[in-house]
Scaffold this motif. Structure first.
Motif, PDB file in Angstrom:
ATOM      1  N   VAL A 132      38.188  45.208  41.222  1.00 57.26           N
ATOM      2  CA  VAL A 132      39.268  44.297  40.849  1.00 57.26           C
ATOM      3  C   VAL A 132      38.716  42.883  40.775  1.00 57.26           C
ATOM      4  O   VAL A 132      37.740  42.557  41.458  1.00 57.26           O
ATOM      5  CB  VAL A 132      40.445  44.392  41.851  1.00 57.26           C
ATOM      6  CG1 VAL A 132      40.068  43.846  43.211  1.00 57.26           C
ATOM      7  CG2 VAL A 132      41.680  43.705  41.313  1.00 57.26           C
ATOM      8  N   SER A 133      39.322  42.050  39.919  1.00 54.77           N
ATOM      9  CA  SER A 133      38.883  40.669  39.706  1.00 54.77           C
ATOM     10  C   SER A 133      37.486  40.630  39.115  1.00 54.77           C
ATOM     11  O   SER A 133      36.598  39.915  39.575  1.00 54.77           O
ATOM     12  CB  SER A 133      38.914  39.868  41.024  1.00 54.77           C
ATOM     13  OG  SER A 133      38.739  38.492  40.771  1.00 54.77           O
ATOM     14  N   HIS A 134      37.322  41.383  38.051  1.00 52.85           N
ATOM     15  CA  HIS A 134      36.022  41.472  37.396  1.00 52.85           C
ATOM     16  C   HIS A 134      35.776  40.247  36.522  1.00 52.85           C
ATOM     17  O   HIS A 134      36.665  39.768  35.840  1.00 52.85           O
ATOM     18  CB  HIS A 134      35.979  42.743  36.535  1.00 52.85           C
ATOM     19  CG  HIS A 134      34.674  42.971  35.851  1.00 52.85           C
ATOM     20  ND1 HIS A 134      34.481  42.726  34.519  1.00 52.85           N
ATOM     21  CD2 HIS A 134      33.486  43.417  36.323  1.00 52.85           C
ATOM     22  CE1 HIS A 134      33.235  43.020  34.196  1.00 52.85           C
ATOM     23  NE2 HIS A 134      32.620  43.436  35.267  1.00 52.85           N
ATOM     24  N   HIS A 135      34.532  39.727  36.559  1.00 50.15           N
ATOM     25  CA  HIS A 135      34.142  38.584  35.747  1.00 50.15           C
ATOM     26  C   HIS A 135      33.209  39.041  34.632  1.00 50.15           C
ATOM     27  O   HIS A 135      32.535  40.064  34.747  1.00 50.15           O
ATOM     28  CB  HIS A 135      33.421  37.536  36.601  1.00 50.15           C
ATOM     29  CG  HIS A 135      34.265  36.992  37.708  1.00 50.15           C
ATOM     30  ND1 HIS A 135      34.740  35.712  37.718  1.00 50.15           N
ATOM     31  CD2 HIS A 135      34.722  37.565  38.855  1.00 50.15           C
ATOM     32  CE1 HIS A 135      35.452  35.502  38.817  1.00 50.15           C
ATOM     33  NE2 HIS A 135      35.458  36.622  39.521  1.00 50.15           N
ATOM     34  N   GLY A 195      43.748  30.088  32.878  1.00 55.54           N
ATOM     35  CA  GLY A 195      42.863  30.571  33.933  1.00 55.54           C
ATOM     36  C   GLY A 195      41.427  30.626  33.462  1.00 55.54           C
ATOM     37  O   GLY A 195      41.113  30.356  32.292  1.00 55.54           O
ATOM     38  N   ARG A 196      40.536  30.984  34.359  1.00 61.31           N
ATOM     39  CA  ARG A 196      39.104  31.053  34.045  1.00 61.31           C
ATOM     40  C   ARG A 196      38.863  31.902  32.807  1.00 61.31           C
ATOM     41  O   ARG A 196      39.425  32.981  32.670  1.00 61.31           O
ATOM     42  CB  ARG A 196      38.335  31.626  35.237  1.00 61.31           C
ATOM     43  CG  ARG A 196      38.306  30.724  36.433  1.00 61.31           C
ATOM     44  CD  ARG A 196      37.561  31.349  37.593  1.00 61.31           C
ATOM     45  NE  ARG A 196      36.219  31.824  37.200  1.00 61.31           N
ATOM     46  CZ  ARG A 196      35.236  32.038  38.057  1.00 61.31           C
ATOM     47  NH1 ARG A 196      35.431  31.829  39.353  1.00 61.31           N
ATOM     48  NH2 ARG A 196      34.064  32.461  37.652  1.00 61.31           N
ATOM     49  N   GLN A 197      37.988  31.424  31.957  1.00 61.35           N
ATOM     50  CA  GLN A 197      37.732  32.109  30.699  1.00 61.35           C
ATOM     51  C   GLN A 197      36.602  33.130  30.795  1.00 61.35           C
ATOM     52  O   GLN A 197      36.164  33.670  29.770  1.00 61.35           O
ATOM     53  CB  GLN A 197      37.461  31.085  29.597  1.00 61.35           C
ATOM     54  CG  GLN A 197      38.674  30.218  29.283  1.00 61.35           C
ATOM     55  CD  GLN A 197      39.875  31.031  28.831  1.00 61.35           C
ATOM     56  OE1 GLN A 197      39.890  31.551  27.724  1.00 61.35           O
ATOM     57  NE2 GLN A 197      40.887  31.172  29.693  1.00 61.35           N
ATOM     58  N   ASP A 227      40.779  27.353  37.888  1.00 60.15           N
ATOM     59  CA  ASP A 227      40.194  28.564  38.491  1.00 60.15           C
ATOM     60  C   ASP A 227      41.231  29.371  39.275  1.00 60.15           C
ATOM     61  O   ASP A 227      40.885  30.117  40.187  1.00 60.15           O
ATOM     62  CB  ASP A 227      39.001  28.214  39.382  1.00 60.15           C
ATOM     63  CG  ASP A 227      39.429  27.527  40.686  1.00 60.15           C
ATOM     64  OD1 ASP A 227      40.614  27.138  40.796  1.00 60.15           O
ATOM     65  OD2 ASP A 227      38.579  27.389  41.585  1.00 60.15           O
ATOM     66  N   PHE A 228      42.521  29.202  38.929  1.00 61.97           N
ATOM     67  CA  PHE A 228      43.629  29.938  39.536  1.00 61.97           C
ATOM     68  C   PHE A 228      44.014  29.421  40.925  1.00 61.97           C
ATOM     69  O   PHE A 228      44.809  30.052  41.606  1.00 61.97           O
ATOM     70  CB  PHE A 228      43.336  31.448  39.620  1.00 61.97           C
ATOM     71  CG  PHE A 228      43.279  32.140  38.282  1.00 61.97           C
ATOM     72  CD1 PHE A 228      44.422  32.307  37.515  1.00 61.97           C
ATOM     73  CD2 PHE A 228      42.077  32.625  37.786  1.00 61.97           C
ATOM     74  CE1 PHE A 228      44.371  32.948  36.281  1.00 61.97           C
ATOM     75  CE2 PHE A 228      42.023  33.274  36.552  1.00 61.97           C
ATOM     76  CZ  PHE A 228      43.173  33.431  35.805  1.00 61.97           C
ATOM     77  N   SER A 229      43.489  28.284  41.371  1.00 62.57           N
ATOM     78  CA  SER A 229      43.830  27.741  42.683  1.00 62.57           C
ATOM     79  C   SER A 229      44.807  26.574  42.540  1.00 62.57           C
ATOM     80  O   SER A 229      44.864  25.927  41.489  1.00 62.57           O
ATOM     81  CB  SER A 229      42.573  27.258  43.397  1.00 62.57           C
ATOM     82  OG  SER A 229      42.058  26.088  42.758  1.00 62.57           O
ATOM     83  N   PRO A 230      45.588  26.252  43.600  1.00 62.11           N
ATOM     84  CA  PRO A 230      46.481  25.090  43.536  1.00 62.11           C
ATOM     85  C   PRO A 230      45.733  23.788  43.249  1.00 62.11           C
ATOM     86  O   PRO A 230      46.210  22.952  42.472  1.00 62.11           O
ATOM     87  CB  PRO A 230      47.131  25.074  44.919  1.00 62.11           C
ATOM     88  CG  PRO A 230      47.069  26.489  45.392  1.00 62.11           C
ATOM     89  CD  PRO A 230      45.778  27.024  44.851  1.00 62.11           C
ATOM     90  N   ALA A 231      44.565  23.602  43.881  1.00 62.80           N
ATOM     91  CA  ALA A 231      43.802  22.373  43.661  1.00 62.80           C
ATOM     92  C   ALA A 231      43.388  22.228  42.205  1.00 62.80           C
ATOM     93  O   ALA A 231      43.448  21.128  41.634  1.00 62.80           O
ATOM     94  CB  ALA A 231      42.572  22.360  44.571  1.00 62.80           C
ATOM     95  N   ASP A 232      42.973  23.319  41.592  1.00 58.09           N
ATOM     96  CA  ASP A 232      42.574  23.243  40.186  1.00 58.09           C
ATOM     97  C   ASP A 232      43.780  23.055  39.278  1.00 58.09           C
ATOM     98  O   ASP A 232      43.671  22.440  38.216  1.00 58.09           O
ATOM     99  CB  ASP A 232      41.801  24.506  39.785  1.00 58.09           C
ATOM    100  CG  ASP A 232      40.333  24.207  39.529  1.00 58.09           C
ATOM    101  OD1 ASP A 232      39.745  23.496  40.367  1.00 58.09           O
ATOM    102  OD2 ASP A 232      39.796  24.646  38.506  1.00 58.09           O
TER     103      ASP A 232
END
Length: 337
Positions: A132-135, A195-197, A227-232
């Protein structure tokens, strides 16, 4: 019950008590369909009476099966334990495997130690793996599919994954639904925090948003990537506002980035949804606790994990499975639009 000092009960002792052959007991223990329900009941009664525990190590040697499935998450440990998505996927996998003889191993791994993970997966320790969460750069996991039964959570990326088996949500349609909802609310300058590409979810949600705003004849250049985070999400929202162009709608590719964008919108003296209507994606705790409550696209990571496990177990049993399983999403309207 066994008397103390007699030693551990054996298969032969179960057979003698049940009045059947050793082979019949073995078939019952291994779940063979070639045994009648009456015989199964008698053997199980003998197993319970003797407190017999099958020797799974011996069975593994004989069958070359470990009865273990690995769940591989190519992310940092901090991310895995802070993101509710992963906890829900693990829950779904565990619930599905609870009804089987398989044990679940969780492997938190990345390209930095992919060879170590590869050696473990191919070392006879597991019967199959869920990834899961493959890049896009995680080529070691896609290549593993040629040597080990693997089911991916999310469409794997790359040229060498054409035959991969995966379970995914319809991210393109989910993003189109989000953009369409904003358009129907009268918003005409709709931005997105994508989100991240290098991840299929990021790529597909951006594609869905872009397709819908282009169809409506609206600008499709208001894009920043996080990058899917609140900070980003917060950083991407600052970049969008710094462009100095009007924005009256925002689609964030997950609820965490939407939550980050909320704070920046308020810092700029803007209101939600008065000035900027916001739609997120995931329907997790970030959306539920936002103020105002966040309109979002719901997917079910629990169902995703359960379906991944179901598909892999069927593959391991030699049953035919679909190479691609696509799960639906739905709009959850709240006060942010």
């Amino acid at each position: 019950m066994m008397q103390s000092g007699q030693g551990a009960p054996t298969l032969e002792m179960v057979a003698a008590r049940a009045g059947v052959s050793r082979a019949t007991v073995s078939r019952v223990v291994n779940g063979s369909p070639k045994v009648t329900a009456e015989v199964v009941a008698v053997v199980n009664e003998a197993i319970a009476a003797l407190d017999y525990v099958p020797n799974r190590a011996a069975r593994s040697l004989a069958s070359r099966r470990t009865q273990v499935i690995a769940l591989v998450v190519p992310e940092s440990t901090a991310r895995v334990f802070s993101d509710p998505f992963f906890a829900s996927v693990v829950q779904g996998v565990a619930l599905e495997l609870a009804e089987t003889d398989y044990t679940l191993n969780l492997l938190i791994a990345s390209e930095a130690n992919s060879e170590k993970t590869r050696r473990y997966l191919l070392g006879g320790n597991v019967d199959g793996a869920l990834v899961v969460s493959h890049h896009s750069g995680d080529h070691s996991y896609t290549r593993l599919g040629r040597e080990l039964p693997i089911v991916f959570g999310g469409r794997p990326m790359g040229a060498d994954v054409v035959d991969s088996t995966y379970v995914d949500v319809d991210n393109v349609e989910g993003a189109r639904t989000a953009a369409r909802h904003l358009i129907e609310a009268g918003r005409t300058r709709i931005a997105t925090i994508a989100g991240r590409q290098d991840m299929p979810g990021g790529v597909d949600r951006l594609a869905g948003w872009r397709a819908e705003v282009e169809l409506a004849g609206l600008p499709h250049d208001l894009v920043e990537v996080g990058d899917f985070s609140p900070a980003d999400g917060a950083a991407a929202m600052r970049r969008l506002l710094a462009r100095g162009v009007p924005i009256d709608g925002l689609f964030a590719a997950n609820d965490q980035m939407a939550a980050g964008a909320y704070s920046v919108i308020r810092e700029a003296g803007l209101t939600i949804p008065g000035d900027i209507a916001v739609v997120g994606y995931d329907d997790d705790r970030y959306g539920e606790t936002a103020a105002p409550p966040l309109t979002t696209i719901a997917q079910s990571p629990v169902d995703l994990g359960a379906e991944m496990a179901r598909v892999l177990v069927r593959r391991l049993a030699g049953e035919p499975v679909d190479r691609v399983t696509m799960m639906p999403t739905r709009l959850v309207p709240r006060a942010s639009v």
